[in-house]
Scaffold this motif. Sequence first.
Motif, PDB file in Angstrom:
ATOM      1  N   GLN A 135       0.923  -1.191  -0.109  1.00 36.01           N
ATOM      2  CA  GLN A 135      -0.013  -0.090   0.071  1.00 36.01           C
ATOM      3  C   GLN A 135       0.878   1.020  -0.017  1.00 36.01           C
ATOM      4  OE1 GLN A 135      -2.691  -0.632   3.106  1.00 36.01           O
ATOM      5  NE2 GLN A 135      -4.075  -1.683   1.803  1.00 36.01           N
ATOM      6  N   TRP A 136       1.919   1.228   0.429  1.00 31.49           N
ATOM      7  CA  TRP A 136       2.981   2.342   0.700  1.00 31.49           C
ATOM      8  C   TRP A 136       3.481   2.478  -0.802  1.00 31.49           C
ATOM      9  CZ3 TRP A 136       8.144   3.123  -0.187  1.00 31.49           C
ATOM     10  CH2 TRP A 136       8.607   4.317  -0.017  1.00 31.49           C
ATOM     11  N   GLY A 137       3.793   1.349  -1.412  1.00 29.52           N
ATOM     12  CA  GLY A 137       4.419   1.465  -2.696  1.00 29.52           C
ATOM     13  C   GLY A 137       3.389   1.902  -3.621  1.00 29.52           C
ATOM     14  N   GLU A 138       2.123   1.597  -3.474  1.00 24.85           N
ATOM     15  CA  GLU A 138       1.345   2.109  -4.567  1.00 24.85           C
ATOM     16  C   GLU A 138       0.887   3.590  -4.273  1.00 24.85           C
ATOM     17  OE1 GLU A 138      -2.187  -0.317  -3.525  1.00 24.85           O
ATOM     18  OE2 GLU A 138      -1.606  -1.997  -4.614  1.00 24.85           O
ATOM     19  N   GLN A 139       0.977   4.020  -3.065  1.00 27.66           N
ATOM     20  CA  GLN A 139       0.722   5.568  -2.694  1.00 27.66           C
ATOM     21  C   GLN A 139       1.562   6.225  -3.116  1.00 27.66           C
ATOM     22  OE1 GLN A 139      -0.449   5.409   1.368  1.00 27.66           O
ATOM     23  NE2 GLN A 139      -2.396   4.408   1.294  1.00 27.66           N
ATOM     24  N   GLN A 140       2.892   6.001  -2.705  1.00 31.80           N
ATOM     25  CA  GLN A 140       4.245   6.818  -3.005  1.00 31.80           C
ATOM     26  C   GLN A 140       5.221   6.540  -4.038  1.00 31.80           C
ATOM     27  OE1 GLN A 140       4.420   9.098  -0.703  1.00 31.80           O
ATOM     28  NE2 GLN A 140       2.667   8.352   0.404  1.00 31.80           N
ATOM     29  N   LEU A 141       4.933   5.514  -4.690  1.00 32.91           N
ATOM     30  CA  LEU A 141       6.108   4.913  -5.888  1.00 32.91           C
ATOM     31  C   LEU A 141       5.562   5.162  -7.548  1.00 32.91           C
ATOM     32  CD1 LEU A 141       8.170   2.757  -3.741  1.00 32.91           C
ATOM     33  CD2 LEU A 141       8.629   5.177  -3.952  1.00 32.91           C
TER      34      LEU A 141
ATOM     35  N   GLY B 186       2.996   6.845 -10.337  1.00 32.49           N
ATOM     36  CA  GLY B 186       2.419   8.107 -10.890  1.00 32.49           C
ATOM     37  C   GLY B 186       0.823   7.898 -11.100  1.00 32.49           C
ATOM     38  N   ALA B 187       0.072   8.824 -11.261  1.00 28.34           N
ATOM     39  CA  ALA B 187      -1.527   8.755 -11.615  1.00 28.34           C
ATOM     40  C   ALA B 187      -1.352   7.843 -12.856  1.00 28.34           C
ATOM     41  CB  ALA B 187      -1.981   9.993 -11.693  1.00 28.34           C
ATOM     42  N   GLY B 188      -2.217   6.972 -12.822  1.00 28.09           N
ATOM     43  CA  GLY B 188      -2.331   6.012 -14.154  1.00 28.09           C
ATOM     44  C   GLY B 188      -1.310   5.273 -14.454  1.00 28.09           C
TER      45      GLY B 188
END
Length: 151
Positions: free
Chosen positions: A99-105, A107-109
Amino acid sequence: MAKRKSMQADACPVARALDAIGERWCLLVVRDAFDGARRFGDFQRRLGVARNILADRLRLLVEQGVLAVQPAADGTAYQEYVLTAKGDSLFPLIVALRQWGEQQLFGAGEAHSQLRDRQDGQPLAPLLPRAADGRLLGPADTVVVKLADKA
């Protein structure tokens, strides 16, 4: 490569946890075990890691009690690596890292994998630290307390 200093005697649980399973190949092996990998070849194909490194990390995870070795379920001469109860307890850590990777690493799309609930197909709710009474906690809401030896 220089041998790293063991932190197994450190009083900090984070340091001990990282010493036991914090190396990236170890965490990726655990991730793949949750995703169904069982045999050496499965892990090697998924990870693309050198055989000697993978063998070392599997040995370490078995020594730490995160994985257990058992005969292959299909009756062949192969052995399989399966998560133990100790290994299963790493699931929230893997989810939190994901989840951290999805949020922080990303870009949009940007394409990436996402863990979803098998029952309804929905993404998992964010893992958030909570107090015993259910309140959400942030870093300023917590304190580290040193516990005395009982020996």
